[in-house]
Structures are given as structure tokens and as C-alpha cells.
Design an enzyme around this catalytic site. Structure first.
Site, short mmCIF file in Angstrom:
data_model
loop_
_atom_site.label_atom_id
_atom_site.label_comp_id
_atom_site.label_asym_id
_atom_site.label_seq_id
_atom_site.Cartn_x
_atom_site.Cartn_y
_atom_site.Cartn_z
N ILE A 169 0.84 -1.20 0.00
CA ILE A 169 0.00 0.00 0.00
C ILE A 169 0.87 1.25 0.00
CG2 ILE A 169 -1.52 1.41 1.45
CD1 ILE A 169 -3.15 -0.59 0.08
N VAL A 199 2.56 1.62 -3.46
CA VAL A 199 1.67 2.11 -4.52
C VAL A 199 1.30 3.56 -4.30
CG1 VAL A 199 -0.65 1.87 -5.51
CG2 VAL A 199 0.76 -0.16 -5.14
N GLU A 200 1.02 3.92 -3.06
CA GLU A 200 0.52 5.27 -2.78
C GLU A 200 1.59 6.34 -2.95
OE1 GLU A 200 -2.40 6.40 -2.28
OE2 GLU A 200 -3.54 4.55 -2.06
N THR A 201 2.76 6.15 -2.37
CA THR A 201 3.75 7.23 -2.36
C THR A 201 5.17 6.76 -2.61
OG1 THR A 201 4.06 7.05 0.05
CG2 THR A 201 2.37 8.59 -0.74
N TYR A 246 -6.36 -0.91 -8.99
CA TYR A 246 -5.54 -0.54 -7.84
C TYR A 246 -5.36 -1.74 -6.91
CZ TYR A 246 -4.35 1.64 -3.36
OH TYR A 246 -3.75 1.95 -2.15
#
Length: 347
Positions: free
Chosen positions: A120, A123-125, A310
Site C-alpha cells: 500500500i 503504490v501510494e507514495t 488498484y
């Protein structure tokens, strides 16, 4: 593009353009005044102070353009390439190694696999490398007051943002985030921060910007509160693109005999039958489609971001990181035992 679709998009663009110019102060002052009065009546904010705050807020047309063209609109075979790259995988292995103790403790306490938590953040940052450069209050205000399709949602998030700033003693003009107002390493929206962020280190501050331990615990808490089932599968491929399927089946199917009989995975029946239901999802490849059977845990990932693309990217990244990872010295020395069945997710 169909004429009606084009007309609708042009109408939305014209409405937004009438409210703002490239970057500028709020034009629709009546809407803002109404929001301020709501915050005063509902949460006892100081009206004069809020008015002064919004006088410093800027709306940004670029945010409207970005939210109108999300990467989730790509086909799967293009979307996947954004996240399943070797540098991101290696960074995930390094992040896991550096925070193995916290990840092990949190996984044991919540049942949420460390690999999913790490994926997570990746993928996010990309492990905090890209947390966004927009002032959160500008992003939320732009979408709350100048983006009619989702204005109600973003006004609610703007409300949560002002509340969390008051609760955490944060200057509302300081936090930066994504064009949608998502914040910190896990890209929590303000409502998610208020409801799920965790002060893991007990320093009286839920720091999702600079404290990886708080970030790890907060993501795990989010998943646990949304119903993550420890030891249960996430998603299993049942047809690859070489197998021409007569149709895709985008619905929950209680009878899993079709999945079992058409599976390309000979062991699919055992893990999936324990979930009682699975959603059949088609993912577009260059020359066809893949069919996957998604369980409740896959749905939990989509609560973080509603796109199935996602969720599959998170899952596949978690597998790639797990496959390259070597247990840390902490894990070797402590022989840490995770939730029973947790490793089944990655086998």
C-alpha cells in the site's frame, strides 16, 4: 466520444472555469459563506477566523484536470506497468527490512499481512518519496467548490480536515498532499485520518507524514476495521488471456463450481471454497482478458481505493516484494509468529 458524453464534460468544464481561473481566489463566495456558517453552527468554529482562512485559499484548475483523468482509466496491462517495476519492488524490500519489528507486531495484532501494508505504501507514495505538493486545503476547496460531480464528498472531507487541524493543533495552511487532498505516506483522506490513524509510538501525535511506525499501524487499523480476514485468499486467476472466455461475469457468485471447473490453478478449490463467494473480474490485456476470482479481502483493498486495478496492483506488488525479501535479523532472532494461515496469502 459520444456527443452526449462530450456535452456533459464540456458543461462541467465550463462550470468549473466560471468559478476559477488557472489559479486564483474563490469566486463563488456564497457557497463558501454557507460552508463557513455550517462549520460555525455544527462545530462551533469562529466565523471571522474561518473567513480569514478562506481568503488565503487558492483554487487550482490543474486539480480539476487531474481528477478528470485518473490513471485508473487505463487498461490493466498499462496500469500494472506503473507499479510493478523493479525499483519499487526493491524499495519495498528495503522498507520491510528497516521496519520489520513494527510490521511483525502489527501483523500479529491485526491479522493484516505485512506485505499488504508495505505494498500500500509503495503504490501510494513509493515509500514517502511522492506524497504530493498541493496544499491540502487548496485541493479540498477546489474540489468542494469547483467540481460539481463530487462536491458533496469533498465538502465532507474539507469539514474533516478543519476538524483534524483543530484536534491535532495543525495550521490548516501547512499540510501538503495529493491533488485530491490525500495526506502523508499512506495518502489518507482527512476522514480516514480522523477515524483510523494510530499513534503507535504513544507520543500523542498520529504522524502519517514522517513516522513510518504510525503509518504502518494506521494502514493495518484501516484494513482491520474494514473487515480484513486473516489467512483468507485475496484473488486467484481462473482464466488467462489465451483461454477465450465466452463472457466475463462481473457479479458475486455463490456457486463456485464454475470457478473450480474453469480454473487454471489446480489448487483453487481449497482456498476459495472457504470464502463461500467470489467476484469474477475481467482485467484487460493487450490481446484478450484475464478472469480473476476475488474474495472479500480483495474488496477490503478496494475500500482504500475503489478501483479493482488498484487492488490487483497492490496484491501483485505484495507478492513481488515477498518473493525478493529475506527475513530480517530481528525476525530471525525473535522467531516471530504471525497470525495462523497468514502466509497462505502469498503461496
Amino acid at each position: 466520444m459520444k456527443f452526449m458524453d462530450l456535452f456533459v464534460r464540456l458543461s462541467i468544464f465550463c462550470t468549473c472555469f466560471a468559478i476559477l481561473s488557472c489559479t486564483g481566489t474563490i469566486k463563488d463566495q456564497g457557497t463558501v459563506d454557507g460552508f463557513i456558517k455550517q462549520m460555525v453552527a455544527k462545530h462551533q468554529f469562529n466565523e471571522e477566523a474561518l473567513a480569514g482562512l478562506f481568503n488565503q485559499v487558492e483554487l487550482n484548475e490543474g486539480i480539476i484536470r487531474k481528477i478528470s483523468k485518473p490513471s485508473e482509466g487505463l487498461p490493466w496491462y498499462k496500469y500494472r506497468k506503473i507499479f510493478l517495476k523493479e525499483p519499487r519492488i526493491k524499495a519495498g524490500v528495503q522498507f520491510w527490512r528497516g521496519h520489520a519489528e513494527t510490521l511483525a507486531v502489527v501483523e500479529k495484532d491485526t491479522g493484516v499481512p505485512a506485505a499488504i501494508i508495505v505494498a500500500i505504501i509503495g503504490v501510494e507514495t513509493q515509500y514517502g518519496q511522492h506524497t504530493g505538493s498541493y496544499r491540502v486545503i487548496d485541493a479540498l476547496s477546489t474540489l468542494a467548490f469547483a467540481y460539481p460531480p463530487r462536491s458533496e464528498f469533498f465538502r465532507s472531507e474539507l469539514e474533516h480536515f478543519l476538524l483534524l487541524c483543530r484536534e491535532e493543533h495543525i495550521d490548516p495552511l501547512k499540510p501538503e498532499g495529493s491533488y485530491a487532498g490525500a495526506m502523508g505516506m499512506p495518502q489518507f483522506m482527512p476522514s480516514s485520518y480522523r477515524n483510523y490513524a494510530i499513534d503507535f509510538n504513544k507520543d500523542n501525535y498520529r504522524d502519517i507524514w514522517q513516522n513510518p511506525d504510525d503509518v504502518i499501524a494506521s494502514i493495518a487499523n484501516y484494513f482491520a476495521k474494514h473487515g480484513w480476514q486473516s489467512g483468507q485468499p485475496v484473488i486467484v486467476q481462473i482464466r488467462d488471456e489465451s483461454q477465450k472466455s465466452a463472457q466475463s461475469l462481473p457479479y458475486l457468485k455463490e456457486d463456485l463450481r464454475l470457478i473450480t471447473s474453469n480454473s487454471i490453478n489446480p489448487n483453487i478449490s481449497t482456498p476459495l471454497l472457504s470464502t463461500k463467494k467470489a467476484k469474477i473480474i475481467a482485467f484487460e490485456q493487450e490481446n484478450g482478458e484475464e478472469l480473476w476470482a476475488a474474495s472479500d479481502n480483495f474488496y477490503v483493498i478496494t475500500r482504500y481505493n475503489k478501483s479493482p486495478l488498484y487492488a490487483l496492483a497492490v496484491y501483485q506488488l505484495s507478492l513481488a516484494i515477498s518473493n525478493q525479501r529475506v527475513p530480517s535479523s530481528y525476525e530471525q532472532n525473535h522467531n516471530h509468529t504471525t497470525n495462523p494461515g497468514a502466509q497462505q496469502l502469498f503461496e
